[in-house]
Design a protein around this motif. Structure first.
Motif, mmCIF file in Angstrom:
data_model
loop_
_atom_site.group_PDB
_atom_site.id
_atom_site.type_symbol
_atom_site.label_atom_id
_atom_site.label_comp_id
_atom_site.label_asym_id
_atom_site.label_seq_id
_atom_site.Cartn_x
_atom_site.Cartn_y
_atom_site.Cartn_z
ATOM 1 N N ALA A 1 0.821 -1.218 0.000
ATOM 2 C CA ALA A 1 0.000 0.000 0.000
ATOM 3 C C ALA A 1 0.854 1.266 0.000
ATOM 4 C CB ALA A 1 -0.938 -0.002 1.200
ATOM 5 N N GLN A 2 2.045 1.206 0.605
ATOM 6 C CA GLN A 2 2.868 2.409 0.738
ATOM 7 C C GLN A 2 4.039 2.476 -0.235
ATOM 8 O OE1 GLN A 2 2.257 3.962 5.115
ATOM 9 N NE2 GLN A 2 3.943 2.554 4.995
ATOM 10 N N SER A 3 4.240 1.446 -1.029
ATOM 11 C CA SER A 3 5.431 1.376 -1.871
ATOM 12 C C SER A 3 5.504 2.479 -2.920
ATOM 13 C CB SER A 3 5.542 0.003 -2.535
ATOM 14 O OG SER A 3 4.461 -0.202 -3.417
ATOM 15 N N LYS A 4 4.389 3.119 -3.238
ATOM 16 C CA LYS A 4 4.393 4.179 -4.253
ATOM 17 C C LYS A 4 3.896 5.525 -3.696
ATOM 18 C CE LYS A 4 3.694 1.066 -8.204
ATOM 19 N NZ LYS A 4 4.827 0.303 -7.932
ATOM 20 N N LYS A 5 3.750 5.647 -2.386
ATOM 21 C CA LYS A 5 3.187 6.864 -1.784
ATOM 22 C C LYS A 5 4.088 8.088 -1.882
ATOM 23 C CE LYS A 5 -0.560 5.818 1.087
ATOM 24 N NZ LYS A 5 -1.346 6.284 2.177
ATOM 25 N N LEU A 6 5.391 7.903 -1.748
ATOM 26 C CA LEU A 6 6.329 9.030 -1.748
ATOM 27 C C LEU A 6 7.542 8.708 -2.599
ATOM 28 C CD1 LEU A 6 6.510 9.918 2.072
ATOM 29 C CD2 LEU A 6 5.385 11.270 0.316
ATOM 30 N N LYS A 7 8.323 9.725 -2.858
ATOM 31 C CA LYS A 7 9.644 9.567 -3.466
ATOM 32 C C LYS A 7 10.663 9.672 -2.323
ATOM 33 C CE LYS A 7 8.477 10.136 -7.969
ATOM 34 N NZ LYS A 7 7.978 8.896 -8.494
ATOM 35 N N SER A 8 11.791 9.033 -2.492
ATOM 36 C CA SER A 8 12.829 9.037 -1.473
ATOM 37 C C SER A 8 13.234 10.468 -1.100
ATOM 38 C CB SER A 8 14.049 8.262 -1.965
ATOM 39 O OG SER A 8 15.026 8.196 -0.987
ATOM 40 N N LYS A 9 13.522 11.284 -2.095
ATOM 41 C CA LYS A 9 13.951 12.666 -1.862
ATOM 42 C C LYS A 9 12.867 13.446 -1.117
ATOM 43 C CE LYS A 9 15.610 16.767 -4.269
ATOM 44 N NZ LYS A 9 15.897 17.412 -5.540
ATOM 45 N N GLU A 10 11.621 13.221 -1.479
ATOM 46 C CA GLU A 10 10.490 13.903 -0.834
ATOM 47 C C GLU A 10 10.453 13.580 0.662
ATOM 48 O OE1 GLU A 10 5.601 14.036 -1.332
ATOM 49 O OE2 GLU A 10 6.786 12.566 -2.451
ATOM 50 N N PHE A 11 10.623 12.305 1.002
ATOM 51 C CA PHE A 11 10.605 11.918 2.412
ATOM 52 C C PHE A 11 11.772 12.537 3.169
ATOM 53 C CE2 PHE A 11 12.335 9.164 5.722
ATOM 54 C CZ PHE A 11 11.317 9.286 6.659
ATOM 55 N N LEU A 12 12.989 12.421 2.605
ATOM 56 C CA LEU A 12 14.174 12.917 3.299
ATOM 57 C C LEU A 12 14.141 14.428 3.507
ATOM 58 C CD1 LEU A 12 16.831 10.638 1.569
ATOM 59 C CD2 LEU A 12 15.940 10.422 3.898
ATOM 60 N N GLN B 1 19.604 2.544 28.411
ATOM 61 C CA GLN B 1 20.004 2.801 27.026
ATOM 62 C C GLN B 1 18.784 2.651 26.143
ATOM 63 O OE1 GLN B 1 23.176 3.527 25.646
ATOM 64 N NE2 GLN B 1 22.057 3.806 23.743
ATOM 65 N N ALA B 2 18.431 3.695 25.396
ATOM 66 C CA ALA B 2 17.297 3.648 24.471
ATOM 67 C C ALA B 2 17.818 3.558 23.047
ATOM 68 C CB ALA B 2 16.424 4.895 24.625
ATOM 69 N N GLY B 3 17.155 2.779 22.229
ATOM 70 C CA GLY B 3 17.445 2.684 20.803
ATOM 71 C C GLY B 3 16.122 2.495 20.094
ATOM 72 N N ILE B 4 15.727 3.456 19.277
ATOM 73 C CA ILE B 4 14.406 3.414 18.656
ATOM 74 C C ILE B 4 14.540 3.533 17.145
ATOM 75 C CG2 ILE B 4 12.156 4.546 18.509
ATOM 76 C CD1 ILE B 4 12.728 5.579 21.398
ATOM 77 N N ASN B 5 14.097 2.502 16.433
ATOM 78 C CA ASN B 5 14.014 2.508 14.970
ATOM 79 C C ASN B 5 12.556 2.654 14.596
ATOM 80 O OD1 ASN B 5 16.635 2.072 13.879
ATOM 81 N ND2 ASN B 5 16.531 -0.033 14.572
ATOM 82 N N ILE B 6 12.267 3.599 13.750
ATOM 83 C CA ILE B 6 10.925 3.736 13.191
ATOM 84 C C ILE B 6 11.097 3.576 11.688
ATOM 85 C CG2 ILE B 6 8.927 5.242 12.890
ATOM 86 C CD1 ILE B 6 9.754 6.592 15.535
ATOM 87 N N THR B 7 10.644 2.460 11.162
ATOM 88 C CA THR B 7 10.820 2.168 9.739
ATOM 89 C C THR B 7 9.482 2.233 9.017
ATOM 90 O OG1 THR B 7 10.607 -0.194 10.138
ATOM 91 C CG2 THR B 7 12.823 0.702 10.163
ATOM 92 N N ILE B 8 9.527 2.571 7.754
ATOM 93 C CA ILE B 8 8.320 2.715 6.951
ATOM 94 C C ILE B 8 8.219 1.536 5.991
ATOM 95 C CG2 ILE B 8 7.063 4.181 5.328
ATOM 96 C CD1 ILE B 8 8.727 6.541 6.507
ATOM 97 N N PRO B 9 7.284 0.624 6.234
ATOM 98 C CA PRO B 9 7.114 -0.509 5.314
ATOM 99 C C PRO B 9 6.851 -0.017 3.890
ATOM 100 C CG PRO B 9 5.876 -0.871 7.329
ATOM 101 C CD PRO B 9 6.368 0.552 7.365
ATOM 102 N N GLY B 10 7.539 -0.605 2.924
ATOM 103 C CA GLY B 10 7.361 -0.243 1.521
ATOM 104 C C GLY B 10 8.304 0.859 1.059
ATOM 105 N N SER B 11 9.029 1.511 1.972
ATOM 106 C CA SER B 11 9.857 2.652 1.579
ATOM 107 C C SER B 11 11.105 2.259 0.807
ATOM 108 C CB SER B 11 10.233 3.469 2.817
ATOM 109 O OG SER B 11 11.022 2.719 3.717
ATOM 110 N N GLN B 12 11.486 0.970 0.826
ATOM 111 C CA GLN B 12 12.632 0.540 0.023
ATOM 112 C C GLN B 12 12.340 0.705 -1.468
ATOM 113 O OE1 GLN B 12 13.224 -3.433 1.670
ATOM 114 N NE2 GLN B 12 15.285 -2.814 2.222
ATOM 115 N N GLU B 13 11.080 0.727 -1.806
ATOM 116 C CA GLU B 13 10.675 0.842 -3.215
ATOM 117 C C GLU B 13 10.662 2.287 -3.688
ATOM 118 O OE1 GLU B 13 10.300 -2.053 -4.799
ATOM 119 O OE2 GLU B 13 10.672 -2.967 -2.847
ATOM 120 N N TRP B 14 10.746 3.242 -2.793
ATOM 121 C CA TRP B 14 10.725 4.657 -3.182
ATOM 122 C C TRP B 14 11.991 4.980 -3.951
ATOM 123 C CZ3 TRP B 14 9.294 7.042 2.221
ATOM 124 C CH2 TRP B 14 8.010 6.643 2.572
ATOM 125 N N LYS B 15 11.829 5.625 -5.095
ATOM 126 C CA LYS B 15 12.989 5.969 -5.937
ATOM 127 C C LYS B 15 13.344 7.431 -5.801
ATOM 128 C CE LYS B 15 13.251 1.843 -7.366
ATOM 129 N NZ LYS B 15 13.980 0.967 -6.526
#
Length: 128
Positions: free
Chosen positions: A56-67, A114-128
């Motif tokens: 559902a999220q693989s085409k929602k954004l572009k990599s540059k747009e997110f960053l 010690q805190a370590g928090i990763n928040i990852t976006i499923p499908g974002s590897q597909e963002w170009k």
């Protein structure tokens, strides 16, 4: 004539025994009872995430747009403030990471954690 000494090769240390696979109920001998969930997540909207979130999220954004527009996040853990800017992980996925040493109070005593928090976006590897 010099006699060459043969060196014995040391055998590598034995590998650690693998743990037995966890039982379907979460492992351990607890009489088959499920362990109580010790965390929760309540979303802003109150809704649950869609079932096929990655697709559902693989085409929602572009990599540059997110960053550029993803924005800094702040997380408060018992008064400790952690911040993170959008990033691309080595896997190619996008999200946020933050962490550090934080102060916590347990039973009236101050301790460091010690805190370590990763928040990852499923499908974002597909963002170009």
């Amino acid at each position: 004539e010099e006699e060459e000494e043969e060196e014995e090769e040391e055998a590598p240390p034995p590998k650690k025994a693998k743990k037995a696979p966890a039982k379907a109920n979460g492992g351990g001998d607890d009489g088959g009872e499920k362990k109580e969930k010790t965390f929760s997540c309540t979303t802003v909207s109150g809704n649950e995430a869609p079932k096929d979130l990655k697709k559902a999220q693989s085409k929602k954004l572009k990599s540059k747009e997110f960053l550029e527009k993803g924005g800094r996040i702040e997380i408060n853990i018992n008064g400790n403030k952690l911040t993170a800017d959008p990033r691309e992980f080595s896997s190619g996925g996008k999200g946020w990471y933050t962490g550090g040493k934080i102060e916590m109070r347990v039973n009236g005593k101050d301790i460091w954690a010690q805190a370590g928090i990763n928040i990852t976006i499923p499908g974002s590897q597909e963002w170009k």
